[in-house]
Scaffold this active site. Structure first.
Site, PDB file in Angstrom:
ATOM      1  N   LYS A 131     -23.130  -8.884  13.080  1.00 51.37           N
ATOM      2  CA  LYS A 131     -21.802  -8.829  12.473  1.00 51.37           C
ATOM      3  C   LYS A 131     -20.771  -8.826  13.597  1.00 51.37           C
ATOM      4  O   LYS A 131     -20.801  -7.973  14.482  1.00 51.37           O
ATOM      5  CB  LYS A 131     -21.675  -7.562  11.629  1.00 51.37           C
ATOM      6  CG  LYS A 131     -20.308  -7.404  10.988  1.00 51.37           C
ATOM      7  CD  LYS A 131     -20.276  -6.196  10.069  1.00 51.37           C
ATOM      8  CE  LYS A 131     -18.911  -6.013   9.460  1.00 51.37           C
ATOM      9  NZ  LYS A 131     -18.846  -4.825   8.606  1.00 51.37           N
ATOM     10  N   LYS A 160     -22.712 -12.490   9.742  1.00 46.84           N
ATOM     11  CA  LYS A 160     -21.371 -12.327   9.175  1.00 46.84           C
ATOM     12  C   LYS A 160     -20.325 -12.398  10.268  1.00 46.84           C
ATOM     13  O   LYS A 160     -20.490 -11.730  11.277  1.00 46.84           O
ATOM     14  CB  LYS A 160     -21.328 -10.962   8.480  1.00 46.84           C
ATOM     15  CG  LYS A 160     -20.023 -10.644   7.835  1.00 46.84           C
ATOM     16  CD  LYS A 160     -20.089  -9.264   7.258  1.00 46.84           C
ATOM     17  CE  LYS A 160     -18.689  -8.937   6.784  1.00 46.84           C
ATOM     18  NZ  LYS A 160     -18.472  -7.553   6.652  1.00 46.84           N
TER      19      LYS A 160
HETATM   20  C1  PBG Z   1     -17.244  -2.878   6.243  1.00 42.86           C
HETATM   21  C2  PBG Z   1     -17.304  -4.278   5.787  1.00 42.86           C
HETATM   22  C3  PBG Z   1     -16.393  -5.303   6.087  1.00 42.86           C
HETATM   23  C4  PBG Z   1     -16.793  -6.402   5.347  1.00 42.86           C
HETATM   24  C5  PBG Z   1     -17.937  -6.047   4.647  1.00 42.86           C
HETATM   25  N1  PBG Z   1     -18.265  -4.726   4.953  1.00 42.86           N
HETATM   26  C6  PBG Z   1     -15.157  -5.339   6.861  1.00 42.86           C
HETATM   27  C7  PBG Z   1     -14.983  -4.838   8.191  1.00 42.86           C
HETATM   28  O1  PBG Z   1     -15.905  -4.725   8.998  1.00 42.86           O
HETATM   29  O2  PBG Z   1     -13.823  -4.536   8.434  1.00 42.86           O
HETATM   30  C8  PBG Z   1     -16.074  -7.715   5.353  1.00 42.86           C
HETATM   31  C9  PBG Z   1     -16.244  -8.556   4.182  1.00 42.86           C
HETATM   32  C10 PBG Z   1     -15.240  -9.625   4.017  1.00 42.86           C
HETATM   33  O3  PBG Z   1     -14.356  -9.862   4.868  1.00 42.86           O
HETATM   34  O4  PBG Z   1     -15.335 -10.283   2.980  1.00 42.86           O
HETATM   35  N2  PBG Z   1     -18.114  -2.495   7.209  1.00 42.86           N
HETATM   36 ZN    ZN Z   2     -17.546  -0.377   7.892  1.00 42.51          ZN
END
Ligand code: PBG
Ligand code: ZN
Length: 326
Positions: A198, A251
């Protein structure tokens, strides 16, 4: 002389193109994200995500039925709690919003797979994905104390009925900690879908509106990955596999197709791609302006995730895509 090669022969008729198509998107590939808020009768559209709503549990149940009737196999739940605090109480409390939503959905639609996003950022007063030393404004999340909270969160989500636990906070050792917690609590059969690779991405902007989880200070770069790194993604997935992950996620998706491909090549686990909020909003905005053909752009994008190696796609387009696939 050889005759000239003519690959166009196989493109000459729609049925022929269908016969030789290598990648086919199906409704089975999709997971639909939902945002749960306290209250009843609430459906509040997220400004930066047209067509996406914060929903109270009763409305979540209605949506879950629709998702199931469209043939989509699962949803992923995010929660916006009544109160936020430094211990992220709303994340791990048995009466937390995701716990309530999970229980209600499983009761109403038992055959729909419920994935719980397991993170603290929606529940901490500072908006970071983990525990901070009280008074520390640097945003440097403390890894190991966070693991304890994530473990508690995962167990309470599983107890509430979640079928899959999806830790998304990029803490070191989180898969191992959560696996141990689930096993101790008797949830040996609950799979973990790890947000393994991520990235610290600006594409999450609209999600943070939806989940009300923008960090109050600092940013997430001390735990989420640097966008310039690809080999590091392989290191991350190797660790998660060793720790017991059942599925791996990459992601965001669109700007990270190469990572999806590399992760697919490097493991035998199912790979999920998260088509994140900013990717959704860009397509939506252009479509609402009449600048692109929404259906064609969405289907092309989702098919391309699959071609890159994704077995599953988490996407806000899931309901539309399922309708177009009918
Ligand atoms: C939180 C999380 C995030 C997303 C999913 N879980 C955002 C972040 O890390 O700020 C993002 C999902 C999206 O942008 O659709 N850990
Ligand atoms: Zn988070």
């Amino acid at each position: 002389m050889f005759p000239i090669q003519r690959p166009r022969r196989l493109r000459s008729h729609p049925q022929l193109r269908r016969m030789v198509r290598e990648t086919v998107l199906t409704t089975s590939d999709l997971i639909y994200p939902l945002f749960a808020v306290p209250g009843t009768g609430i459906a509040k559209e997220v400004k930066s995500m047209p067509g996406v709503y914060q929903l109270s549990v009763d409305k979540i149940v209605e949506d879950a039925k629709e998702v199931y009737d469209l043939g989509i196999p699962g949803i992923i739940l995010f929660g916006i709690p009544e109160d936020k605090d430094t211990d992220a109480t709303g994340a791990w409390h048995d009466c937390g919003i995701v716990q309530k939503a999970a229980t209600a959905v499983k009761e109403a639609v038992p055959d729909l797979i419920v994935v719980a996003d397991t993170c603290l950022c929606e529940y901490t007063s500072h908006g970071h994905c983990g525990y901070l030393q009280v008074g520390d404004l640097s945003g440097r999340v403390l890894n190991d104390p966070t693991l304890e909270l994530l473990k508690k969160t995962a167990v309470s989500q599983a107890k509430a009925g979640a079928d899959i636990i999806a830790p998304s906070g990029m803490m070191d050792g989180f898969v191992q900690a959560i696996r141990a917690g689930l096993d101790e609590a008797g949830f040996q059969d609950t799979p973990i879908l790890s947000y393994a690779a991520k990235y610290a991405s600006a594409y999450y902007g609209p999600f943070r509106d939806a989940a009300e989880s923008t960090p109050q200070f600092g940013d997430r770069r001390t735990y989420q990955m640097d966008p310039g790194n690809a080999r590091e993604a392989i290191k991350e997935i190797e660790l998660d596999i060793a720790e017991g992950a059942d599925m791996l996620m990459v992601k965001p998706a669109l700007a990270y197709m190469d990572i999806i491909w590399r992760v697919k090549e490097a493991s035998n686990l199912p790979v999920a791609a998260y088509n994140v909020s900013g990717e959704y909003s860009m397509i939506k905005a252009a479509a609402l302006n009449g600048w692109i053909d929404e259906e064609r752009v969405v289907m092309e994008t989702l098919t391309s995730f699959k071609r890159a190696g994704a077995d599953l796609i988490l996407t806000y387009h899931a309901k539309d895509a399922a309708r177009w696939l009918r």
